[in-house]
Write a protein that holds these residues in place. Structure first.
Motif, mmCIF file in Angstrom:
data_model
loop_
_atom_site.group_PDB
_atom_site.id
_atom_site.type_symbol
_atom_site.label_atom_id
_atom_site.label_comp_id
_atom_site.label_asym_id
_atom_site.label_seq_id
_atom_site.Cartn_x
_atom_site.Cartn_y
_atom_site.Cartn_z
ATOM 1 N N ILE A 69 19.093 33.965 23.453
ATOM 2 C CA ILE A 69 17.912 34.818 23.593
ATOM 3 C C ILE A 69 16.681 33.981 23.223
ATOM 4 N N ARG A 70 16.777 33.171 22.236
ATOM 5 C CA ARG A 70 15.871 32.532 21.368
ATOM 6 C C ARG A 70 15.494 31.045 22.478
ATOM 7 N N THR A 71 16.487 30.570 23.054
ATOM 8 C CA THR A 71 15.743 29.474 24.014
ATOM 9 C C THR A 71 15.814 29.666 25.334
ATOM 10 N N ALA A 72 16.989 29.947 25.891
ATOM 11 C CA ALA A 72 17.090 30.186 27.410
ATOM 12 C C ALA A 72 15.911 31.601 27.895
ATOM 13 N N TYR A 73 16.065 32.418 27.377
ATOM 14 C CA TYR A 73 15.294 33.522 27.645
ATOM 15 C C TYR A 73 13.873 33.649 27.154
ATOM 16 N N CYS A 74 13.490 32.888 26.036
ATOM 17 C CA CYS A 74 11.915 32.858 25.684
ATOM 18 C C CYS A 74 11.446 31.714 26.281
ATOM 19 N N ILE A 75 12.197 30.495 26.507
ATOM 20 C CA ILE A 75 11.473 29.485 27.210
ATOM 21 C C ILE A 75 11.537 29.285 28.386
ATOM 22 N N PHE A 76 12.507 30.015 29.278
ATOM 23 C CA PHE A 76 12.400 29.862 30.633
ATOM 24 C C PHE A 76 12.668 31.335 31.222
ATOM 25 N N PRO A 77 11.865 32.132 31.008
ATOM 26 C CA PRO A 77 11.660 33.421 31.032
ATOM 27 C C PRO A 77 11.797 33.944 32.718
ATOM 28 N N GLU A 78 11.149 33.127 33.717
ATOM 29 C CA GLU A 78 11.259 33.339 35.099
ATOM 30 C C GLU A 78 12.461 32.933 35.564
ATOM 31 N N ILE A 79 13.249 32.192 35.089
ATOM 32 C CA ILE A 79 14.496 31.546 35.472
ATOM 33 C C ILE A 79 15.577 32.709 34.918
ATOM 34 N N ALA A 80 15.434 33.129 33.758
ATOM 35 C CA ALA A 80 16.340 34.245 33.470
ATOM 36 C C ALA A 80 16.021 35.285 34.175
ATOM 37 N N PHE A 81 15.093 35.724 34.384
ATOM 38 C CA PHE A 81 14.855 37.160 35.523
ATOM 39 C C PHE A 81 15.395 36.545 37.020
ATOM 40 N N GLN A 82 15.068 35.420 37.249
ATOM 41 C CA GLN A 82 15.889 35.094 38.642
ATOM 42 C C GLN A 82 17.160 35.152 38.729
ATOM 43 N N PHE A 83 18.048 34.960 37.526
ATOM 44 C CA PHE A 83 19.354 34.854 37.826
ATOM 45 C C PHE A 83 20.133 35.734 36.966
ATOM 46 N N SER A 84 19.125 36.976 36.875
ATOM 47 C CA SER A 84 19.714 38.365 36.299
ATOM 48 C C SER A 84 21.059 38.661 36.993
ATOM 49 N N PHE A 85 21.175 38.648 38.293
ATOM 50 C CA PHE A 85 22.430 39.132 38.851
ATOM 51 C C PHE A 85 23.643 38.322 38.295
ATOM 52 N N TYR A 86 23.371 37.001 38.161
ATOM 53 C CA TYR A 86 24.655 36.082 37.779
ATOM 54 C C TYR A 86 25.101 36.277 36.523
#
Length: 527
Positions: A288-305
């Protein structure tokens, strides 16, 4: 309270130094000292949690809480190095809505683990010295807001856990310890690669600064304007993937989970409690603190996976748990299944889902600690964990049977227990995401079957071991099956009460986490 967080984190190290001068024969000093230190940590962390302002959007306003002693930021290293220019690392600690509850959980479980550690009867000085080092590493992980400092605490967790499993574990302890170390160290390498890239892109290790795109230099690899790709993925996508892999090893999620059952089966009971109750949560929190907070657009893009891996973990862990004959291994696979809820909640990118993921992390910390303590009770008496060796234990150990029943029902997610709240919120978030098209609806629908399978393996174990006519394996002494001691009741009743309290009053957690989660969801859905 200016140095409150530092006191909480480094208090065990101070006692570790004292332990060095205590003769090895004074085992009571190590045991009482460990319980006292971890209890003080818990009380102080609870104070920090209670004074934390409600409604603060801490991801952008955490420095406003410095006056309360909930943020500490000092320059640690600041030098000029060649082409890198200024090399700066801050001693940066703080708590906000994303880590406050998990920070308190970590100190509480460490205290429970230290009480449970009174059963250790050999090499006590070495054991409790390593436990103090582990206490500092774990609590430091949850409050470090400088990425380098976080990584330092994250790495230091490996050393005490490796030795605590490898020296005080079961028959295959060396294999389990090495497997744990290799898997986790591999995850650390993935995280380190991204850490280096982020520093080169921002000239800072500040994790809050990394959430602001304005702090990324346009000519660097992690700026969105840079079109550098590798195997069809951009550098920011690779950064998210590496962080995701690094932290789901620790979580763990399928297929990076295989170290966990071995580590749990071979680890002594107190270390299984700490491993399940806290160390797995570092994986979820770090994600949460790193991948989701720092790269939110990628996290949203990869939601399905992310959701797909979460649902696979939920179902796979549940099905494998259903087929286990070893009590600890069954509980370990149930943890794999329950950690899948974290990924599904995060993938929903909704306030309900992410709040549910944080709540599930907290709830599982309480329930998994209780489950492994229950397993430890029977193992300490008979040194057998095979479920087929027992039948009708309720007639010989009624108090133990009642608390095991409570732990099992809480873990399968019945209402009035904390597990129900976390799972319900994850499902609400996942179905909301399905309704708006962020996730396909079949994913949350499929995940619901986890509840049915979970009821199957918990109820089957309960029926097989505790009810019916009493019988045990011939090699087990019946007179050894005594009911709970005062120390065991203290630990299990405390955990059971908390499971009910947080099942009835979820606002105790949500009032603090909600504003930070709302801010995170805004930046996720804005991408």
């Amino acid at each position: 309270m200016t140095y409150l967080l530092s006191i909480i984190v480094f208090l065990p190290l101070f006692f570790l130094l004292i332990f060095c001068f205590v003769p090895s024969q004074q085992s009571k000093i190590f045991k009482m000292g460990s319980v006292a230190v971890t209890f003080i940590q818990f009380v102080l962390s609870l104070v920090a949690y209670l004074v934390l302002p409600k409604g603060e959007q801490a991801l952008i306003g955490i420095t406003d809480m410095a006056t309360l002693g909930l943020v500490e930021k000092y320059t640690w290293i600041d030098v000029q190095i060649g082409q890198l220019g200024r090399f700066k690392i801050d001693y940066f600690l703080g708590i906000d809505g994303l880590n406050a509850a998990l920070f308190v959980l970590s100190t509480f479980v460490l205290w429970i683990g230290s009480v449970s550690s009174w059963e250790i009867q050999e090499k006590e000085k070495g054991y409790f010295s390593l436990y103090m080092l582990l206490s500092t590493s774990v609590t430091g992980c949850f409050v470090a807001l400088d990425f380098f400092l976080f990584f330092l605490f994250f790495e230091f967790m490996l050393l005490p856990m490796y030795f605590l499993i490898g020296l005080w574990g079961g028959k295959r302890r060396e294999y389990a310890a090495v497997k744990f170390f290799i898997y986790t160290f591999l995850g650390s390498i993935f995280i380190l690669i991204v850490l280096i890239g982020l520093y080169l892109s921002t000239q800072s290790f500040d994790m809050l600064a990394m959430t602001q795109l304005a702090n990324f230099r346009p000519d660097t690899v992690f700026h969105p304007a840079n079109d550098f790709t590798l195997f069809s993925f951009s550098t920011r996508e690779w950064a998210f993937i590496l962080l995701f892999l690094g932290f789901i090893i620790k979580l763990p999620a399928v297929p990076m989970h295989t170290w966990l059952p071995d580590a749990h089966v071979e680890a002594p009971t107190p270390i299984s409690v700490v491993l399940a109750g806290i160390l797995l949560k570092v994986g979820g929190y770090g994600l949460i603190r790193t991948a989701y907070c720092i790269f939110p657009e990628i996290a949203f893009q990869f939601s399905f996976y992310v959701a797909l891996i979460g649902v696979l973990s939920m179902l796979y862990g549940a099905f494998v748990a259903l087929g286990q004959t070893n009590l600890k291994r069954m509980i370990a696979y149930s943890s794999v299944s329950h950690m899948g809820f974290i990924l599904l909640g995060l993938a929903s990118a909704t306030v309900e889902g992410i709040n549910g993921a944080i709540y599930q992390l907290f709830s599982h910390g309480i329930l998994s600690s209780m489950l492994f303590l229950c397993a430890g009770v029977i193992y300490s008496r008979t040194h057998h964990l095979e479920m087929e060796n027992y039948r009708g234990l309720a007639s010989k150990m009624p108090q133990y049977a009642v608390l095991v029943t409570l732990a099992f029902f809480a873990s399968l997610g019945l209402p009035t227990f904390s597990g129900f709240i976390g799972e319900l919120m994850v499902f609400l978030g996942a179905f909301e995401a399905g309704a708006v098209g962020t996730l396909p609806l079949w994913l949350p629908m499929l995940s619901i079957f986890t509840l049915l399978i979970g009821a199957g393996y918990f109820l089957w174990t309960l029926q097989k071991m505790f009810f019916g006519k009493f019988s045990v394996k011939e090699s087990i002494r019946v007179e050894a099956l005594t009911d709970l001691t005062i120390r065991e009741k203290l630990m299990l009743v405390t955990l059971g009460v908390l499971a009910v309290v947080f099942g009835l009053f979820p606002s105790l957690i949500l009032n603090v986490s909600n504003s930070s989660v709302e801010y995170l969801v805004k930046i996720l859905q804005a991408k």
